[in-house]
Design an enzyme around this catalytic site. Structure first.
Site, PDB file in Angstrom:
ATOM      1  N   PHE A  77      48.413  30.844  26.369  1.00  0.00           N
ATOM      2  CA  PHE A  77      47.433  30.220  25.996  1.00  0.00           C
ATOM      3  C   PHE A  77      47.876  28.844  27.252  1.00  0.00           C
ATOM      4  CE2 PHE A  77      47.137  26.855  23.487  1.00  0.00           C
ATOM      5  CZ  PHE A  77      45.951  26.945  22.833  1.00  0.00           C
ATOM      6  N   LYS A  86      41.857  44.486  41.620  1.00  0.00           N
ATOM      7  CA  LYS A  86      40.484  44.549  41.501  1.00  0.00           C
ATOM      8  C   LYS A  86      39.668  45.411  41.403  1.00  0.00           C
ATOM      9  CE  LYS A  86      39.843  39.419  40.678  1.00  0.00           C
ATOM     10  NZ  LYS A  86      40.106  38.213  42.132  1.00  0.00           N
TER      11      LYS A  86
HETATM   12  N1  LIG Z   1      42.652  31.175  35.572  1.00  0.00           N
HETATM   13  C1  LIG Z   1      41.075  32.239  35.959  1.00  0.00           C
HETATM   14  O1  LIG Z   1      40.295  31.382  36.518  1.00  0.00           O
HETATM   15  C2  LIG Z   1      41.538  33.486  35.748  1.00  0.00           C
HETATM   16  C3  LIG Z   1      40.572  34.410  35.994  1.00  0.00           C
HETATM   17  C4  LIG Z   1      40.316  35.626  36.035  1.00  0.00           C
HETATM   18  C5  LIG Z   1      41.380  36.768  35.027  1.00  0.00           C
HETATM   19  N2  LIG Z   1      42.772  35.641  35.253  1.00  0.00           N
HETATM   20  C6  LIG Z   1      43.643  35.856  34.051  1.00  0.00           C
HETATM   21  O2  LIG Z   1      43.723  35.467  33.420  1.00  0.00           O
HETATM   22  C7  LIG Z   1      44.990  35.356  32.948  1.00  0.00           C
HETATM   23  C8  LIG Z   1      45.332  34.191  32.706  1.00  0.00           C
HETATM   24  O3  LIG Z   1      45.306  33.326  33.797  1.00  0.00           O
HETATM   25  P1  LIG Z   1      45.764  31.819  33.169  1.00  0.00           P
HETATM   26  O4  LIG Z   1      44.801  31.406  34.094  1.00  0.00           O
HETATM   27  O5  LIG Z   1      45.024  31.662  31.702  1.00  0.00           O
HETATM   28  O6  LIG Z   1      47.365  31.149  33.288  1.00  0.00           O
HETATM   29  P2  LIG Z   1      48.406  30.464  33.084  1.00  0.00           P
HETATM   30  O7  LIG Z   1      47.146  29.705  33.041  1.00  0.00           O
HETATM   31  O8  LIG Z   1      49.203  31.295  34.060  1.00  0.00           O
HETATM   32  O9  LIG Z   1      48.622  30.873  31.384  1.00  0.00           O
HETATM   33  C9  LIG Z   1      48.904  31.934  31.061  1.00  0.00           C
HETATM   34  C10 LIG Z   1      49.512  32.288  30.025  1.00  0.00           C
HETATM   35  O10 LIG Z   1      50.303  32.862  29.635  1.00  0.00           O
HETATM   36  C11 LIG Z   1      51.583  32.564  29.504  1.00  0.00           C
HETATM   37  N3  LIG Z   1      52.503  34.261  28.867  1.00  0.00           N
HETATM   38  C12 LIG Z   1      53.430  33.990  30.131  1.00  0.00           C
HETATM   39  N4  LIG Z   1      54.134  34.763  29.864  1.00  0.00           N
HETATM   40  C13 LIG Z   1      54.236  35.257  28.878  1.00  0.00           C
HETATM   41  C14 LIG Z   1      54.641  36.580  27.593  1.00  0.00           C
HETATM   42  N5  LIG Z   1      55.518  37.615  28.840  1.00  0.00           N
HETATM   43  N6  LIG Z   1      53.560  37.026  26.322  1.00  0.00           N
HETATM   44  C15 LIG Z   1      52.827  35.530  26.645  1.00  0.00           C
HETATM   45  N7  LIG Z   1      52.493  34.519  27.106  1.00  0.00           N
HETATM   46  C16 LIG Z   1      53.332  34.701  27.694  1.00  0.00           C
HETATM   47  C17 LIG Z   1      52.197  30.773  29.673  1.00  0.00           C
HETATM   48  O11 LIG Z   1      52.720  30.726  28.376  1.00  0.00           O
HETATM   49  P3  LIG Z   1      54.035  29.576  29.434  1.00  0.00           P
HETATM   50  O12 LIG Z   1      52.874  28.613  29.940  1.00  0.00           O
HETATM   51  O13 LIG Z   1      55.281  29.250  28.592  1.00  0.00           O
HETATM   52  O14 LIG Z   1      54.487  30.424  30.270  1.00  0.00           O
HETATM   53  C18 LIG Z   1      50.519  30.297  29.558  1.00  0.00           C
HETATM   54  O15 LIG Z   1      50.265  30.331  28.282  1.00  0.00           O
HETATM   55  C19 LIG Z   1      46.108  36.065  33.759  1.00  0.00           C
HETATM   56  O16 LIG Z   1      45.747  37.403  34.076  1.00  0.00           O
HETATM   57  C20 LIG Z   1      44.805  35.632  34.360  1.00  0.00           C
HETATM   58  O17 LIG Z   1      45.284  36.511  35.943  1.00  0.00           O
HETATM   59  C21 LIG Z   1      42.983  34.141  35.263  1.00  0.00           C
END
Ligand SMILES: NC(=O)c1ccc[n+]([C@@H]2O[C@H](COP(=O)([O-])OP(=O)(O)OC[C@H]3O[C@@H](n4cnc5c(N)ncnc54)[C@H](OP(=O)(O)O)[C@@H]3O)[C@@H](O)[C@H]2O)c1
Length: 343
Positions: free
Chosen positions: A10, A226
């Site tokens: 989240f 990717k």
């Molecule tokens: N951001 C983008 O534009 C983008 C684009 C394409 C793909 N993605 C992919 O989408 C995913 C999420 O990206 P994001 O930007 O939302 O990342 P983020 O902001 O770092 O959020 C990650 C979330 O996952 C939680 N988390 C960490 N370890 C976990 C676990 N073991 N089990 C369950 N939840 C866990 C984190 O919680 P805590 O904060 O409490 O640790 C946080 O809520 C990633 O795999 C990323 O590579 C992102």
């Protein structure tokens, strides 16, 4: 049709997704007959919660801001861990959006397996599972008669996998090339202004566009992940990062970039995959690209992919500045396609 959703992760994407669901609620109902509720949320360090009646998104945001944890929103016996949450949640669709682990794909693969075994549909934007376990997860989904979708893993929500699956029937993808990591684009552009890599990297970190481990961008691991996702899905390959000929941008200097410019080229981190007999090969390397080429005209935050097919020859897709909002759309489009598949 009522969908109960579990969000595993989240962060930026999860929060953008909840906001997008709110914004599209009436169109989902009117155009598709979809009602949805988020009934479970898991984070790494900010708690776990199940609310079988569905969370109110506003309450989740304010609670998280005020208390730094979701734990107090949980209803029922205390949760042990994320797998326990998946097993006990009443969700029928799970969104795996925890951080990517480019080397093993864990723990996301375990999360997805647990959900598929429970006959939940799964949508992910996390590259790890598609890189390391795509075939296995597809088989598991088929056995459970549910769907496993992943549009958001490459170029956010830009239709790449859906384009190949739904609009290119009877087509063989012979190969592809692309500029798929926006952060290295930005770094190389800044280095062309005579900054060294360290200085450009500091700026990029301040802008929040570098992975928490910068090697994931700079050494080409993100681009390699990717490549594997694309090759495994649209070319039917089964390759892992260790099989990709990978070279990052860490050895490039401003002098080398400016020398290329003087000769009519820019240097970008180029992703390439091609067929070699029965095998699919891939490389991620800095390459000299003529300044007249589409890839050379991309701005720092723009990515592009050119797919070479045996029916349409070359199709090029360019994504403008991307980010969590576009990735949230990738999740939404997968979710709607799951719904379409059940009609
Ligand atoms: N951001 C983008 O534009 C983008 C684009 C394409 C793909 N993605 C992919 O989408 C995913 C999420 O990206 P994001 O930007 O939302 O990342 P983020 O902001 O770092 O959020 C990650 C979330 O996952 C939680 N988390 C960490 N370890 C976990 C676990 N073991 N089990 C369950 N939840 C866990 C984190 O919680 P805590 O904060 O409490 O640790 C946080 O809520 C990633 O795999 C990323 O590579 C992102």
């Amino acid at each position: 049709m009522l969908y109960k959703m579990a969000l595993i992760g989240f962060g930026n994407v999860g929060k953008s997704f909840i906001r997008l669901l709110e914004r599209k609620r009436s169109s989902l109902r009117k155009d598709y007959g979809i009602e949805c509720r988020v009934v479970a949320i898991a984070t790494g360090r900010h708690g776990l919660a199940i609310e079988p009646r569905g969370f109110q998104s506003k309450k989740v945001f304010t609670h998280l801001e005020k208390h730094g944890s979701l734990d107090a929103l949980h209803r029922g016996k205390p949760l042990k861990d994320v797998i326990d949450l998946i097993q006990r949640s009443p969700a029928n669709v799970m969104f795996e959006i925890s951080p990517q682990n480019p080397w093993t794909g864990q723990p996301a693969i375990r999360h997805i397996k647990a959900a598929l075994k429970k006959k939940m549909h799964v949508v992910t934007a996390n590259k790890g599972p598609v890189v390391h376990a795509y075939r296995q997860l597809r088989r598991l989904a088929a056995r459970s008669k549910v769907q496993f979708r992943h549009e958001g893993v490459v170029m956010d929500g830009t239709p790449i996998f859906n384009l190949a699956e739904m609009t290119l029937p009877a087509t063989e993808v012979r190969g592809f090339e692309g500029i798929l990591n926006a952060t290295t684009n930005y770094l190389l552009e800044e280095m062309e202004k005579k900054k060294n890599l360290e200085a450009a990297l500091e700026e990029a970190k301040a802008m929040g566009i570098v992975e928490s481990n910068p090697a994931v961008d700079v050494e080409g691991w993100d681009a390699t992940s990717k490549l594997c996702c694309l090759a495994n899905v649209i070319m039917g390959a089964d390759i892992r990062p260790s099989q990709v000929d990978r070279e990052g941008i860490q050895n490039l200097t401003p002098e080398r970039l400016l020398d290329a410019r003087d000769r009519g080229y820019c240097i970008r981190l180029l992703v390439r995959a091609w067929r070699d007999g029965r095998h699919v090969r891939g490389s991620v390397k800095p390459a000299e690209i003529p300044l007249t080429h589409t890839f050379a005209t991309l701005r720092g935050d723009t990515t592009a992919l050119c797919i070479d097919t045996d029916t349409m020859e070359k199709i090029t897709i360019i994504e403008g500045p991307g980010g969590p909002h576009q990735t949230a759309f990738g999740l939404l489009s997968d979710f709607i396609n799951i719904h379409r598949g059940t009609q």
